[in-house]
Enzyme design. Structure first.
Site, short mmCIF file in Angstrom:
data_model
loop_
_atom_site.label_atom_id
_atom_site.label_comp_id
_atom_site.label_asym_id
_atom_site.label_seq_id
_atom_site.Cartn_x
_atom_site.Cartn_y
_atom_site.Cartn_z
N ARG A 192 10.57 -9.95 11.48
CA ARG A 192 11.28 -10.52 12.63
C ARG A 192 10.76 -11.91 13.02
NH1 ARG A 192 12.64 -6.04 16.92
NH2 ARG A 192 11.20 -7.31 18.10
N HIS A 213 -2.48 5.73 -0.29
CA HIS A 213 -3.21 4.73 -1.06
C HIS A 213 -4.50 5.29 -1.67
CE1 HIS A 213 -5.58 4.04 2.64
NE2 HIS A 213 -6.50 3.53 1.85
N GLU A 253 -15.74 6.77 8.50
CA GLU A 253 -15.57 5.33 8.73
C GLU A 253 -16.47 4.91 9.88
OE1 GLU A 253 -11.31 3.83 8.26
OE2 GLU A 253 -11.07 5.85 9.00
N HIS A 293 -4.72 11.79 3.08
CA HIS A 293 -5.84 11.45 2.20
C HIS A 293 -6.76 12.64 1.90
CE1 HIS A 293 -4.34 7.58 3.10
NE2 HIS A 293 -5.08 7.30 4.14
N ASP A 328 -3.46 11.06 10.68
CA ASP A 328 -3.76 9.78 10.04
C ASP A 328 -4.52 9.98 8.72
OD1 ASP A 328 -3.83 6.91 10.03
OD2 ASP A 328 -5.93 6.98 10.66
N LYS A 380 2.67 6.08 4.74
CA LYS A 380 2.43 7.16 5.69
C LYS A 380 2.24 6.58 7.11
CE LYS A 380 -1.95 7.98 6.60
NZ LYS A 380 -2.54 6.75 7.14
N LYS A 435 -6.95 4.70 -5.69
CA LYS A 435 -8.37 4.36 -5.86
C LYS A 435 -8.85 4.83 -7.23
CE LYS A 435 -9.44 4.59 -0.94
NZ LYS A 435 -10.01 3.33 -0.50
C1 BG6 Z 1 -5.39 4.55 6.50
C2 BG6 Z 1 -5.57 5.01 7.91
O1 BG6 Z 1 -4.41 5.32 5.87
O2 BG6 Z 1 -6.63 4.70 5.79
C3 BG6 Z 1 -6.71 4.24 8.59
O3 BG6 Z 1 -4.37 4.82 8.63
C4 BG6 Z 1 -7.96 4.29 7.77
O4 BG6 Z 1 -6.96 4.75 9.89
C5 BG6 Z 1 -7.67 3.92 6.32
O5 BG6 Z 1 -8.88 3.38 8.32
C6 BG6 Z 1 -8.89 4.14 5.44
O6 BG6 Z 1 -8.62 3.66 4.16
P1 BG6 Z 1 -9.80 3.13 3.20
O7 BG6 Z 1 -9.12 2.80 1.92
O8 BG6 Z 1 -10.41 1.94 3.89
O9 BG6 Z 1 -10.75 4.28 3.10
#
Ligand code: BG6
Length: 491
Positions: free
Chosen positions: A52, A181, A219, A243, A238, A151, A185
């Protein structure tokens, strides 16, 4: 093992919706740059940023020149490659709800129907339907088109079904690429290689020899600028629904008959279906929900989750989840799988710990060595490594067992740049290889397991328990393990 086919890409047009967003700037644009640097992007392939913001192509390129370039390490930046890469990028100011804007997109794509066409939806899920309907109504979906979604796919099974139904109305399942994602990896793919490329592990990989499995995605970052999104989502939606469950499934799946997309995904879904449901009090007993309070790191103090001004004071969103799961199958009956994820933990770390059983009969006197069993530690982040703890006799004139670690550090082995997960995934989307993407039924099954846990939290009014930022989460998470006589792996 040829996990990913290396066939050359066909020329493509990648339409990136949400091109000015965080993901685009931090990951997608840098990933495409790296693939261009490797010479992988065919001539006459374009990236059309659609968003946008009031840019034209020149202004968008100039903006990327500062914003996206900052996410490419200096020692990997090549001016000439970058300039060539920017020349592939065009921009369209687009309101996702305006059909006139899709007509403009149509003009940009006209005459290029034989190109692979990717619609990458790096936008809020509330816009998915508007965009897929928009490109459909404008007649932009060609046989070689694909759509990519990030997602979270819905908030529960019902909303995920609504999204998937809307997608299915205009795209075939073979055209839909649902991204997790973590599957991009290297080490996640290496898990497949480790398990199914070696004869060594398969006979051990079962309840008779494995005591328990722990999967941690920790994290150190907090939610910071993502508060508004995060508070609607929480750690369960999330991280766990996608994941963490994907890692669990790859650890636990049966060997697929081939590395073909459906063969792999058929096996993955069986694990999701075999997860023992966690409902009612059982869900409460086997889950821990936490939320960080203010704390401190070596770099200084950090505020708590509720101190973030975008978070409502009465928020009940969790930033930490620990779960004790079981898989009801011949292979895994009785083996607990502990899953844990959280923000503002001591460090960024993703690892899978496989704890083997003790030897059936100790022949060495206990005094000769510790009785902790063999352990396989598969680390995905920060570094990628595989370590196996075994026992040897320490040199000397008595029998003293000593644990030693067989270490495989992928940095040492490969000595080259580790790809961003999105590099592989983007190339696979263009190639049309769905192995590393979630099929519709996988998403549904994952929600089917998660939804009753959410329902129990609500029914029993289980609000997140506090943990101090910089610690490994609430004490309740330790209790979840200690009740089985176990501890989280934290060294
Ligand atoms: C994302 C989440 O899918 O993955 C985030 O929405 C998270 O909250 C992230 O920080 C972590 O990904 P990675 O690759 O940094 O472990």
């Amino acid at each position: 093992m040829n996990l990913i086919n290396n066939e050359a890409l066909l020329p493509f047009d990648l339409v990136l919706f949400g091109a000015t967003g965080d993901l685009s700037v931090r990951k997608l644009i840098p990933s495409l740059y790296f693939r261009d640097r490797e010479g992988q992007l065919p001539e006459d392939s374009r990236i059309i940023g659609a968003a946008r913001s009031d840019y034209d192509t020149a202004a968008f390129r100039a903006w990327l020149n500062t914003e996206a370039k900052a996410h490419i390490p200096d020692d990997q930046f090549e001016e000439a490659v970058w300039d060539g890469f920017l020349a592939r990028i065009e921009y369209l100011r687009l309101d996702a709800t305006s059909q006139a804007d899709y007509a403009k997109l149509g003009e940009m794509l006209a005459g290029r129907e034989s190109h692979v066409r990717v619609f990458y939806l790096s936008v809020a899920p509330s816009l998915f339907g508007a965009i897929t309907d928009g490109v459909h109504e404008a007649g932009l979906i060609t046989p070689s088109s694909r759509v990519t979604l990030e997602k979270p796919l819905g908030r529960d099974e019902k909303t995920a079904n609504e999204i998937n139904d809307r997608l299915a109305a205009v795209f075939k399942e073979s055209q839909i690429f649902r991204i997790d994602h973590y599957l991009g990896k290297e080490t996640v793919q290496n898990l497949l290689a480790l398990r199914f490329g070696n004869a060594l592990f398969e006979p051990l990989w079962r309840a008779e020899l494995i005591d328990d499995v722990q999967i941690t995605i920790a994290e150190d970052l907090g939610v910071d600028g993502r508060g508004a999104f995060y508070d609607q989502t929480g750690a369960m939606r999330d991280m766990v629904q996608n994941h963490l469950l994907q890692l669990l499934v790859i650890i636990a799946m049966e060997p697929p008959v081939s590395i073909n997309a459906d063969a792999v995904r058929d096996e993955k879904i069986k694990v999701l279906r075999a997860l023992k449901p966690l409902k009612g009090v059982d869900a409460i007993r086997n889950s821990v929900r936490g939320r960080y309070t203010a704390g401190a790191y070596a770099s200084g103090p950090v505020p708590g989750y509720l101190d973030n001004e975008t978070i409502p004071d009465d928020s009940v969103t969790e930033t930490f989840v620990a779960l004790r799961a079981e898989i009801e199958s011949w292979r895994w009956a009785g083996v607990p799988f502990y899953l844990r994820t959280g923000k503002r933990l001591p460090s960024k770390r993703t690892e899978i710990i496989v704890n083997f059983k003790r030897v059936p009969h100790e022949i060495f006197p206990t005094a000769a060595g510790p009785a902790t069993p063999n352990q396989l530690v598969i680390r995905l982040q920060p570094e990628e490594s595989i370590r196996m703890r075994i026992y040897v006799k320490a040199w000397g004139d008595d029998i003293q067992l000593q644990p030693v670690s067989l270490n495989l550090d992928f940095n040492d082995v490969f000595r080259k740049r580790r790809m961003i997960a999105y590099e592989r995934l983007l190339m696979d989307i263009i190639r049309g290889n769905q192995t590393l993407f979630m099929r519709r039924d996988e998403v549904t099954e994952a929600w089917r397991w998660i939804d009753p846990i959410h329902a129990a939290w609500e029914q029993y009014e289980y609000s997140p328990v506090p943990y101090e930022a910089g610690t490994w989460g609430p004490v309740e998470a330790n209790a979840l393990m200690s009740r089985d006589g176990l501890k989280w792996h934290e060294d």
